[in-house]
Scaffold this motif. Structure first.
Motif, PDB file in Angstrom:
ATOM      1  N   VAL A  34      -1.921  16.085  -4.698  1.00 51.21           N
ATOM      2  CA  VAL A  34      -2.536  15.451  -3.538  1.00 51.21           C
ATOM      3  C   VAL A  34      -2.125  13.982  -3.562  1.00 51.21           C
ATOM      4  O   VAL A  34      -2.361  13.277  -4.552  1.00 51.21           O
ATOM      5  CB  VAL A  34      -4.066  15.565  -3.574  1.00 51.21           C
ATOM      6  N   ALA A  35      -1.482  13.524  -2.485  1.00 48.83           N
ATOM      7  CA  ALA A  35      -0.969  12.149  -2.464  1.00 48.83           C
ATOM      8  C   ALA A  35      -0.904  11.651  -1.040  1.00 48.83           C
ATOM      9  O   ALA A  35      -0.684  12.435  -0.106  1.00 48.83           O
ATOM     10  CB  ALA A  35       0.405  12.068  -3.111  1.00 48.83           C
ATOM     11  N   GLY A  36      -1.095  10.336  -0.887  1.00 49.87           N
ATOM     12  CA  GLY A  36      -1.054   9.716   0.429  1.00 49.87           C
ATOM     13  C   GLY A  36       0.335   9.273   0.807  1.00 49.87           C
ATOM     14  O   GLY A  36       0.561   8.075   1.020  1.00 49.87           O
ATOM     15  N   VAL A  42      -0.330   9.378  -6.934  1.00 48.73           N
ATOM     16  CA  VAL A  42      -0.978  10.674  -7.105  1.00 48.73           C
ATOM     17  C   VAL A  42      -2.490  10.460  -7.091  1.00 48.73           C
ATOM     18  O   VAL A  42      -3.031   9.688  -7.870  1.00 48.73           O
ATOM     19  CB  VAL A  42      -0.546  11.324  -8.431  1.00 48.73           C
ATOM     20  N   LEU A  43      -3.170  11.140  -6.184  1.00 49.20           N
ATOM     21  CA  LEU A  43      -4.624  11.078  -6.140  1.00 49.20           C
ATOM     22  C   LEU A  43      -5.240  12.167  -7.001  1.00 49.20           C
ATOM     23  O   LEU A  43      -6.301  11.975  -7.592  1.00 49.20           O
ATOM     24  CB  LEU A  43      -5.119  11.210  -4.704  1.00 49.20           C
ATOM     25  N   ARG A  55       0.172  12.695 -13.563  1.00 49.87           N
ATOM     26  CA  ARG A  55      -1.171  12.186 -13.802  1.00 49.87           C
ATOM     27  C   ARG A  55      -1.691  11.418 -12.585  1.00 49.87           C
ATOM     28  O   ARG A  55      -0.910  10.887 -11.789  1.00 49.87           O
ATOM     29  CB  ARG A  55      -1.178  11.235 -15.020  1.00 49.87           C
ATOM     30  N   SER A  56      -3.002  11.328 -12.453  1.00 44.81           N
ATOM     31  CA  SER A  56      -3.616  10.544 -11.394  1.00 44.81           C
ATOM     32  C   SER A  56      -3.167   9.096 -11.479  1.00 44.81           C
ATOM     33  O   SER A  56      -3.001   8.552 -12.571  1.00 44.81           O
ATOM     34  CB  SER A  56      -5.134  10.628 -11.516  1.00 44.81           C
ATOM     35  N   ALA A  57      -2.956   8.475 -10.302  1.00 42.96           N
ATOM     36  CA  ALA A  57      -2.534   7.082 -10.137  1.00 42.96           C
ATOM     37  C   ALA A  57      -1.062   6.855 -10.461  1.00 42.96           C
ATOM     38  O   ALA A  57      -0.580   5.728 -10.398  1.00 42.96           O
ATOM     39  CB  ALA A  57      -3.395   6.133 -10.960  1.00 42.96           C
ATOM     40  N   MET A  58      -0.321   7.906 -10.765  1.00 43.63           N
ATOM     41  CA  MET A  58       1.117   7.782 -11.023  1.00 43.63           C
ATOM     42  C   MET A  58       1.857   7.604  -9.690  1.00 43.63           C
ATOM     43  O   MET A  58       1.534   8.272  -8.705  1.00 43.63           O
ATOM     44  CB  MET A  58       1.609   9.043 -11.735  1.00 43.63           C
ATOM     45  N   PRO A  59       2.857   6.710  -9.620  1.00 45.73           N
ATOM     46  CA  PRO A  59       3.650   6.597  -8.396  1.00 45.73           C
ATOM     47  C   PRO A  59       4.297   7.923  -8.039  1.00 45.73           C
ATOM     48  O   PRO A  59       4.773   8.659  -8.923  1.00 45.73           O
ATOM     49  CB  PRO A  59       4.707   5.541  -8.759  1.00 45.73           C
ATOM     50  N   MET A  60       4.322   8.238  -6.752  1.00 44.55           N
ATOM     51  CA  MET A  60       4.835   9.532  -6.334  1.00 44.55           C
ATOM     52  C   MET A  60       6.305   9.730  -6.678  1.00 44.55           C
ATOM     53  O   MET A  60       6.751  10.849  -6.941  1.00 44.55           O
ATOM     54  CB  MET A  60       4.618   9.706  -4.836  1.00 44.55           C
ATOM     55  N   GLY A  61       7.086   8.650  -6.662  1.00 44.07           N
ATOM     56  CA  GLY A  61       8.490   8.802  -7.025  1.00 44.07           C
ATOM     57  C   GLY A  61       8.643   9.362  -8.427  1.00 44.07           C
ATOM     58  O   GLY A  61       9.453  10.264  -8.670  1.00 44.07           O
ATOM     59  N   VAL A  71       4.189  21.225  -4.807  1.00 42.97           N
ATOM     60  CA  VAL A  71       3.829  21.138  -3.398  1.00 42.97           C
ATOM     61  C   VAL A  71       2.949  19.907  -3.222  1.00 42.97           C
ATOM     62  O   VAL A  71       1.979  19.717  -3.951  1.00 42.97           O
ATOM     63  CB  VAL A  71       3.058  22.395  -2.950  1.00 42.97           C
ATOM     64  N   VAL A  72       3.295  19.061  -2.251  1.00 39.25           N
ATOM     65  CA  VAL A  72       2.534  17.836  -2.012  1.00 39.25           C
ATOM     66  C   VAL A  72       1.733  18.004  -0.736  1.00 39.25           C
ATOM     67  O   VAL A  72       2.295  18.353   0.317  1.00 39.25           O
ATOM     68  CB  VAL A  72       3.463  16.612  -1.906  1.00 39.25           C
ATOM     69  N   VAL A  73       0.421  17.774  -0.815  1.00 37.25           N
ATOM     70  CA  VAL A  73      -0.438  17.884   0.363  1.00 37.25           C
ATOM     71  C   VAL A  73      -1.116  16.541   0.603  1.00 37.25           C
ATOM     72  O   VAL A  73      -1.432  15.812  -0.343  1.00 37.25           O
ATOM     73  CB  VAL A  73      -1.486  19.004   0.203  1.00 37.25           C
ATOM     74  N   PRO A  74      -1.344  16.196   1.867  1.00 39.07           N
ATOM     75  CA  PRO A  74      -2.017  14.914   2.172  1.00 39.07           C
ATOM     76  C   PRO A  74      -3.509  15.017   1.867  1.00 39.07           C
ATOM     77  O   PRO A  74      -4.090  16.103   1.929  1.00 39.07           O
ATOM     78  CB  PRO A  74      -1.763  14.735   3.666  1.00 39.07           C
ATOM     79  N   PRO A  75      -4.143  13.908   1.555  1.00 41.09           N
ATOM     80  CA  PRO A  75      -5.572  13.949   1.233  1.00 41.09           C
ATOM     81  C   PRO A  75      -6.430  14.137   2.474  1.00 41.09           C
ATOM     82  O   PRO A  75      -6.080  13.698   3.566  1.00 41.09           O
ATOM     83  CB  PRO A  75      -5.822  12.575   0.593  1.00 41.09           C
ATOM     84  N   ASP A  76      -7.562  14.804   2.281  1.00 41.50           N
ATOM     85  CA  ASP A  76      -8.568  14.971   3.324  1.00 41.50           C
ATOM     86  C   ASP A  76      -9.880  14.468   2.746  1.00 41.50           C
ATOM     87  O   ASP A  76     -10.668  15.216   2.183  1.00 41.50           O
ATOM     88  CB  ASP A  76      -8.682  16.437   3.731  1.00 41.50           C
ATOM     89  N   HIS A  77     -10.115  13.166   2.882  1.00 41.92           N
ATOM     90  CA  HIS A  77     -11.253  12.564   2.202  1.00 41.92           C
ATOM     91  C   HIS A  77     -12.583  13.013   2.773  1.00 41.92           C
ATOM     92  O   HIS A  77     -13.585  13.041   2.057  1.00 41.92           O
ATOM     93  CB  HIS A  77     -11.116  11.047   2.236  1.00 41.92           C
TER      94      HIS A  77
END
Length: 424
Positions: A34-36, A42-43, A55-61, A71-77
């Motif tokens: 899950v990432a914006g 990475v969220l 890991r969480s907070a890791m840059p997506m690159g 698979v990358v999905v956008p967040p739904d807060h």
């Protein structure tokens, strides 16, 4: 420390990712992030993705390089907030003494719930069963005599685990663990401890407290020494659990335009203020976070004379802090000065955070006298946004502007524009 193990720390497993899997069951068993946006961080990530090092907070690159098949999905807060509300309801069915740390974890004191629900371990097991049955979400629970031991236990039994630490086994449980397991030991403190030859919590316990004070400072040294001996006298406090409230955004492309940065500060300040009002809190300390294109990150903070929940005050403070870095076309020197070459540095991420929180008291409408006189007007705007949508009311300078792409924050009421804190 309590006389028995009646403190629970409940931590939902890969919360954002797990909520997404409820509506994407076809992705179960596959690495998912899950990432914006591709330039964000990475969220959350499923444990299949974590097996590749994500890991969480890791840059997506970096996450993409580690796990290209993810698979990358956008967040739904909004979905995460709704799931959090239901989870917290389950917790409160067992005890009113629930202290949320974030949308997906909380401390519970179940000492008074034994007569109805049985022993603390039985209560923990019942919470786990209900979370799975009613919300299709798993959690890990630590049961211990104190808050910090319960948190360590839940962390070490993830995912989908239950760990019980009886009072007479606390030191035997703690002392073999690495120093980094202690609450409050970050990378810098861990490096200092390693230079002293201290690698386990037991090593800290066996070190004279004066040695720790000299190495880490009086307060930190004494605090870690007490924790190393299992001493944590804090109580679960449902009314005093907010530590910070914030929001941040990773830009789709690096930004150097002062006008764009100022508009984003206005947007983020509004989100933070709305969330403060939603939680009935005010803040005395405002911080900004700036991450540059080379991932160098700088934070600055300022403590106000009076606490606030007003976006105008938060915005003025955050603008001053960013201006001190030379990023808004005007450099107002204050402690530390700007980083070398700041004026020519592109910004990747911008964040605003409120801390030093207190309870909001009654306010009078004092327009024109103090900025806080605008609180009631902003609450009216909050209600309008909640009813008619986030775009119903807002600053004129943000009309037509969209806050998409890589946003991250600490959560907020519908329409406030906040979003959930990045969690593992």
């Amino acid at each position: 420390m309590a006389a028995d193990s009646a403190i629970l720390h409940v931590d939902m497993d890969a919360f954002f990712a797990s909520v997404e899997l409820r509506r994407r069951p076809e992705l179960r068993g596959r690495p998912m992030i899950v990432a914006g946006g591709e330039r964000g961080v990475v969220l959350s990530a499923t444990y299949e993705a974590r097996a590749f090092g994500v890991r969480s907070a890791m840059p997506m690159g970096r996450a993409r390089r580690m796990c290209p098949a993810a698979v990358v999905v956008p967040p739904d807060h909004a979905a995460y907030r709704a799931a959090s509300v239901e989870i917290m309801k389950i917790f409160r069915d067992f005890t009113p003494l629930v202290a949320p740390l974030s949308v997906d974890e909380a401390f519970l004191d179940v000492a008074g719930a034994r007569a109805l629900f049985g022993s603390p371990p039985r209560i923990a097991a019942a919470i786990r069963r209900r979370g799975a049955a009613e919300q299709d979400l798993t959690c890990s629970v630590g049961v211990a005599p104190s808050m910090f031991v319960a948190k360590i236990a839940s962390t070490r039994c993830k995912p989908d685990g239950l760990a019980v630490v009886p009072p007479d086994q606390v030191l035997a449980y703690l002392h073999p663990l690495p120093t980094g397991a202690l609450w409050g030991v970050g990378p810098r403190a861990e490096a200092v401890l390693t230079r002293l030859g201290l690698r386990t919590i037991g090593d800290i316990a066996g070190t004279p407290v004066d040695t720790l004070r000299r190495a880490l400072g009086d307060a930190a040294g004494a605090h870690l020494h007490r924790l190393a001996w299992g001493i944590d006298e804090r109580q679960v406090d449902p009314g005093g659990t907010d530590v910070t409230i914030g929001a941040e955004r990773t830009f789709p492309t690096d930004v150097g335009d002062p006008a764009v940065l100022a508009r984003e500060l206005l947007r983020l300040s509004g989100r933070v203020a709305a969330q403060l009002r939603h939680r009935g809190r005010t803040a005395r300390t405002i911080s900004v976070k700036v991450r540059f294109a080379d991932f160098r990150t700088i934070t600055r903070s300022r403590t106000l004379r009076d606490s606030t929940d007003v976006s105008q005050t938060i915005y003025a403070t955050s603008v001053g802090l960013v201006a001190d870095l030379g990023l808004l076309g005007v450099h107002r020197a204050s402690g530390g000065g700007p980083p070398p070459g700041a004026e020519d540095t592109m910004v990747r991420l911008l964040g605003v955070r409120a801390s030093n929180l207190g309870e909001a008291g009654p306010r009078q409408l004092l327009l024109g006298e103090r900025p806080e006189g605008w609180t009631e007007l902003e609450r009216v705007a909050d209600r309008a946004r909640a009813r008619f949508g986030a775009a119903a009311v807002g600053p004129a300078s943000l009309i037509g502007q969209r806050g998409s792409g890589g946003q991250r924050g600490s959560g907020g009421p519908p329409g406030a524009g906040g979003n959930g804190a990045a969690r593992a």
